[in-house]
Design a protein around this motif. Structure first.
Motif, mmCIF file in Angstrom:
data_model
loop_
_atom_site.group_PDB
_atom_site.id
_atom_site.type_symbol
_atom_site.label_atom_id
_atom_site.label_comp_id
_atom_site.label_asym_id
_atom_site.label_seq_id
_atom_site.Cartn_x
_atom_site.Cartn_y
_atom_site.Cartn_z
ATOM 1 N N GLN A 32 -21.724 31.314 21.175
ATOM 2 C CA GLN A 32 -21.668 31.771 22.557
ATOM 3 C C GLN A 32 -21.362 30.605 23.480
ATOM 4 O O GLN A 32 -22.001 29.549 23.405
ATOM 5 C CB GLN A 32 -22.984 32.422 22.989
ATOM 6 N N CYS A 33 -20.387 30.803 24.345
ATOM 7 C CA CYS A 33 -20.030 29.800 25.337
ATOM 8 C C CYS A 33 -21.160 29.671 26.350
ATOM 9 O O CYS A 33 -21.640 30.664 26.894
ATOM 10 C CB CYS A 33 -18.739 30.226 26.036
ATOM 11 N N ALA A 34 -21.587 28.420 26.594
ATOM 12 C CA ALA A 34 -22.680 28.178 27.531
ATOM 13 C C ALA A 34 -22.234 28.374 28.976
ATOM 14 O O ALA A 34 -23.062 28.498 29.876
ATOM 15 C CB ALA A 34 -23.228 26.763 27.342
ATOM 16 N N HIS A 35 -20.919 28.423 29.196
ATOM 17 C CA HIS A 35 -20.418 28.545 30.567
ATOM 18 C C HIS A 35 -20.191 30.003 30.972
ATOM 19 O O HIS A 35 -20.712 30.463 31.968
ATOM 20 C CB HIS A 35 -19.124 27.746 30.715
ATOM 21 N N CYS A 36 -19.393 30.731 30.173
ATOM 22 C CA CYS A 36 -19.041 32.103 30.570
ATOM 23 C C CYS A 36 -19.767 33.165 29.755
ATOM 24 O O CYS A 36 -19.688 34.344 30.077
ATOM 25 C CB CYS A 36 -17.531 32.312 30.486
ATOM 26 N N GLY A 37 -20.456 32.736 28.692
ATOM 27 C CA GLY A 37 -21.235 33.689 27.916
ATOM 28 C C GLY A 37 -20.446 34.457 26.874
ATOM 29 O O GLY A 37 -21.000 35.326 26.195
ATOM 30 N N ARG A 57 -12.346 24.224 22.760
ATOM 31 C CA ARG A 57 -12.598 24.834 24.064
ATOM 32 C C ARG A 57 -12.692 26.346 23.946
ATOM 33 O O ARG A 57 -12.039 26.959 23.104
ATOM 34 C CB ARG A 57 -11.473 24.473 25.043
ATOM 35 N N CYS A 58 -13.471 26.949 24.838
ATOM 36 C CA CYS A 58 -13.633 28.393 24.890
ATOM 37 C C CYS A 58 -12.278 29.057 25.148
ATOM 38 O O CYS A 58 -11.525 28.617 26.018
ATOM 39 C CB CYS A 58 -14.608 28.738 26.018
ATOM 40 N N ALA A 59 -11.962 30.099 24.385
ATOM 41 C CA ALA A 59 -10.691 30.793 24.535
ATOM 42 C C ALA A 59 -10.638 31.586 25.838
ATOM 43 O O ALA A 59 -9.572 31.972 26.298
ATOM 44 C CB ALA A 59 -10.466 31.729 23.349
ATOM 45 N N VAL A 60 -11.791 31.817 26.440
ATOM 46 C CA VAL A 60 -11.856 32.611 27.668
ATOM 47 C C VAL A 60 -11.804 31.721 28.908
ATOM 48 O O VAL A 60 -10.991 31.933 29.805
ATOM 49 C CB VAL A 60 -13.139 33.481 27.688
ATOM 50 N N CYS A 61 -12.657 30.688 28.957
ATOM 51 C CA CYS A 61 -12.788 29.909 30.196
ATOM 52 C C CYS A 61 -12.410 28.433 30.031
ATOM 53 O O CYS A 61 -12.460 27.679 30.985
ATOM 54 C CB CYS A 61 -14.210 30.034 30.739
ATOM 55 N N GLU A 62 -12.051 28.008 28.817
ATOM 56 C CA GLU A 62 -11.639 26.618 28.542
ATOM 57 C C GLU A 62 -12.781 25.615 28.675
ATOM 58 O O GLU A 62 -12.565 24.412 28.697
ATOM 59 C CB GLU A 62 -10.454 26.203 29.429
ATOM 60 N N ASN A 63 -14.019 26.090 28.757
ATOM 61 C CA ASN A 63 -15.168 25.188 28.723
ATOM 62 C C ASN A 63 -15.185 24.453 27.377
ATOM 63 O O ASN A 63 -14.864 25.028 26.350
ATOM 64 C CB ASN A 63 -16.449 26.032 28.886
ATOM 65 N N VAL A 64 -15.555 23.180 27.392
ATOM 66 C CA VAL A 64 -15.643 22.435 26.135
ATOM 67 C C VAL A 64 -16.867 22.913 25.349
ATOM 68 O O VAL A 64 -17.994 22.807 25.812
ATOM 69 C CB VAL A 64 -15.739 20.914 26.393
HETATM 70 ZN ZN LIG Z 1 -16.324 30.364 28.087
#
Ligand SMILES: [Zn+2]
Length: 97
Positions: A32-37, A57-64
C-alpha cells in the motif's frame, strides 16, 4: 534544468535484485502506498533503474515506495513510502536455479 523524462520499467525488473534480500517473491507481494493509499502488486510499480540503485514509485501518484542502494556488499533498503508490504510465504524457500 533538465526536462529529461526517464523511462521506467515495471516492478518485475527488480525481481533479481530483491530476490537477494527476500526469500519470497516480492513482485507478487501486495503493498500500500503511504501517500495515496493505493494497494497494488509490486510488479505494477514504476521502476527507475538509471541511478546507482533502484527507485520504485507508485503507479498512481509517483510517490517513492522503495529505494534500494548497493554499497559494496551492503544493501540499503528504504521502504518508508509503503504503509505495508504483504508477502505470500507459501512459496518461500524455493530453490533458485
Ligand atoms: Zn500512491
Amino acid at each position: 534544468m533538465s526536462s529529461t523524462t526517464y523511462d521506467y520499467l515495471d516492478g518485475n525488473a527488480a525481481a533479481g535484485e530483491l530476490s537477494r534480500i527476500f526469500v519470497t517473491d516480492v513482485t507478487a507481494a501486495e503493498g500500500q502506498c503511504a501517500h495515496c493509499g493505493a494497494i497494488k502488486r509490486f510488479a505494477e510499480v514504476h521502476l527507475y533503474m538509471q541511478g546507482p540503485g533502484i527507485v520504485a514509485r507508485c503507479a498512481v501518484c509517483e510517490n517513492v515506495l522503495l529505494r534500494l542502494a548497493k554499497v559494496g556488499q551492503r544493501v540499503f533498503l528504504d521502504m518508508r513510502g509503503m504503509t505495508y508490504l504483504k508477502l505470500d510465504t507459501s512459496h518461500s524457500l524455493k530453490s533458485s536455479a
